[in-house]
Enzyme design. Structure first.
Site, short mmCIF file in Angstrom:
data_model
loop_
_atom_site.label_atom_id
_atom_site.label_comp_id
_atom_site.label_asym_id
_atom_site.label_seq_id
_atom_site.Cartn_x
_atom_site.Cartn_y
_atom_site.Cartn_z
N ASP A 100 0.28 4.27 1.43
CA ASP A 100 0.21 5.15 2.61
C ASP A 100 1.07 4.60 3.76
O ASP A 100 0.58 4.36 4.87
CB ASP A 100 -1.23 5.38 3.05
CG ASP A 100 -2.02 4.10 3.23
OD1 ASP A 100 -1.55 3.01 2.80
OD2 ASP A 100 -3.13 4.18 3.78
N GLU A 104 -8.29 -7.85 1.60
CA GLU A 104 -7.64 -8.38 2.80
C GLU A 104 -8.35 -9.63 3.31
O GLU A 104 -7.69 -10.58 3.77
CB GLU A 104 -7.60 -7.32 3.90
CG GLU A 104 -6.84 -7.76 5.14
CD GLU A 104 -6.52 -6.61 6.06
OE1 GLU A 104 -5.51 -5.92 5.80
OE2 GLU A 104 -7.28 -6.37 7.02
N THR A 132 -10.88 -10.29 12.65
CA THR A 132 -12.03 -9.83 11.85
C THR A 132 -12.07 -10.53 10.49
O THR A 132 -12.06 -9.89 9.44
CB THR A 132 -11.96 -8.30 11.67
OG1 THR A 132 -10.71 -7.94 11.10
CG2 THR A 132 -12.17 -7.60 13.00
N ASP A 164 0.86 -1.18 0.00
CA ASP A 164 0.00 0.00 0.00
C ASP A 164 0.89 1.23 0.00
O ASP A 164 2.01 1.20 0.55
CB ASP A 164 -0.90 0.03 1.24
CG ASP A 164 -2.06 -0.96 1.14
OD1 ASP A 164 -2.28 -1.54 0.05
OD2 ASP A 164 -2.75 -1.15 2.16
#
Length: 329
Positions: free
Chosen positions: A192, A280, A224, A190
């Site tokens: 960022d 993800e 999660t 990524d």
């Protein structure tokens, strides 16, 4: 004895003596040369030896090996010279993929690339593949020897499902068209994020996953995962929770990872389903079914808002997030 025969005997003695001296000198030189060569030649280390050389007991407060014997890379477990030497001998090279679309380009790309040049695979050939919808706005960055930037135009999408599909599809296509001929490893990042410490050859492996900084010490019931049985990303349980901000491996394995994740995303889209955390969630499902051969500890992608009791070196950190502005239409 006649004088001539005495002269011949003396000459014979001198000749034999000289030969013996030369022989001894030669043997002595060979021994010294061998000793010098032995002292100066480094111990040969193979790729298979590297995992066995890891000091799994160096970090007692954290897990350093998975149940399937894959290493979890923490500072203090390894000698960077061992990894750099064997990868240099193997002529290892790395393709890094990163997406900077929309406002993400201006907000993060320059810092990402500048910091990568200071810390990512220093001393090895690297190609940065920058996927963007604004190729003319990619900043100029001074590169080291055998390190390059290649920009690839992609379409901008507003929905995360479409962004996930575009990312996986684009990586697969560039591996087939180019990377497989030029680079032995691929790392997908990524944008960022900011490199702040060595992110070196110790991170390379057949199939590499990253432990999520927010979950690596939590019990599995708090992970999660996607719990929707209608999604291809559905998981009741798993091994670890992996962060999609970084994954990698050999180009062959990364091609397989992105292709299988893309197929699952497409299947969900056809069925009107969207995984909880998009790509993800699908990546976690893939690594549950196909165990990674190496795990990177959270020091390879750390959130500075967390207490860092286990983090000796922050190799890469999360950049400040401003999603309201960055994701605005």
């Amino acid at each position: 004895m006649v004088p001539g025969s005495l002269s011949l005997t003396v000459r014979h003695f001198v000749g034999v003596f000289g030969f013996c001296c030369l022989l001894l000198l030669g043997i002595s030189t060979m021994i010294m040369s061998k000793q010098k060569h032995t002292q100066s030649t480094p111990t040969i280390v193979t790729m298979n030896d590297l995992n066995n050389m890891l000091n799994y007991g160096a970090r007692t407060a954290v897990k350093t090996q998975t149940e399937w014997k894959a290493p979890i890379m923490w500072e203090g477990m390894w000698d960077p010279l061992d990894y750099d030497r064997i990868h240099a001998d193997n002529q290892s090279s790395v393709a890094l993929t990163v997406f900077a679309v929309g406002r993400y380009l201006e907000a993060y790309l320059e810092t990402f690339l500048v910091s990568a040049e200071k810390h990512f695979m220093v001393g090895f050939p690297v190609m940065y593949y920058v996927f963007t919808d604004q190729t003319d706005k990619v900043p100029f960055i001074a590169m080291g020897p055998h390190r390059y930037i290649r920009t690839i135009k992609v379409e901008r999408h507003s929905r995360w499902q479409d962004i996930s599909m575009m990312r996986m599809k684009a990586i697969s296509e560039v591996i087939i068209s180019e990377i497989q001929y030029l680079y032995s490893y691929v790392f997908c990042f990524d944008v960022d994020q900011i490199f702040t410490g060595r992110f070196g050859s110790e991170a390379l492996g057949e199939s590499v996953a990253l432990l999520h900084a927010h979950y690596y010490k939590l019990p599995k019931n708090l992970f999660t995962y996607d719990h929707n049985p209608k999604s291809k990303a559905y998981m009741e349980t798993g091994d670890y929770y992996y962060h999609a901000a970084i994954f990698g491996g050999t180009w062959q394995n990364v091609k397989t990872i992105v292709d299988e994740c893309l197929a699952s995303i497409m299947e969900d889209k056809k069925n009107g389903v969207e995984a909880r955390w998009h790509d993800e969630s699908h990546l976690n499902k893939y690594f549950w079914l196909h165990k990674p051969t190496k795990l990177l500890s959270p020091e390879y992608c750390w959130d500075k808002n967390l207490p860092k009791s286990d983090i000796i070196v922050m190799r890469l950190i999360w950049a400040p997030k401003d999603y309201d502005r960055l994701r605005a239409p």
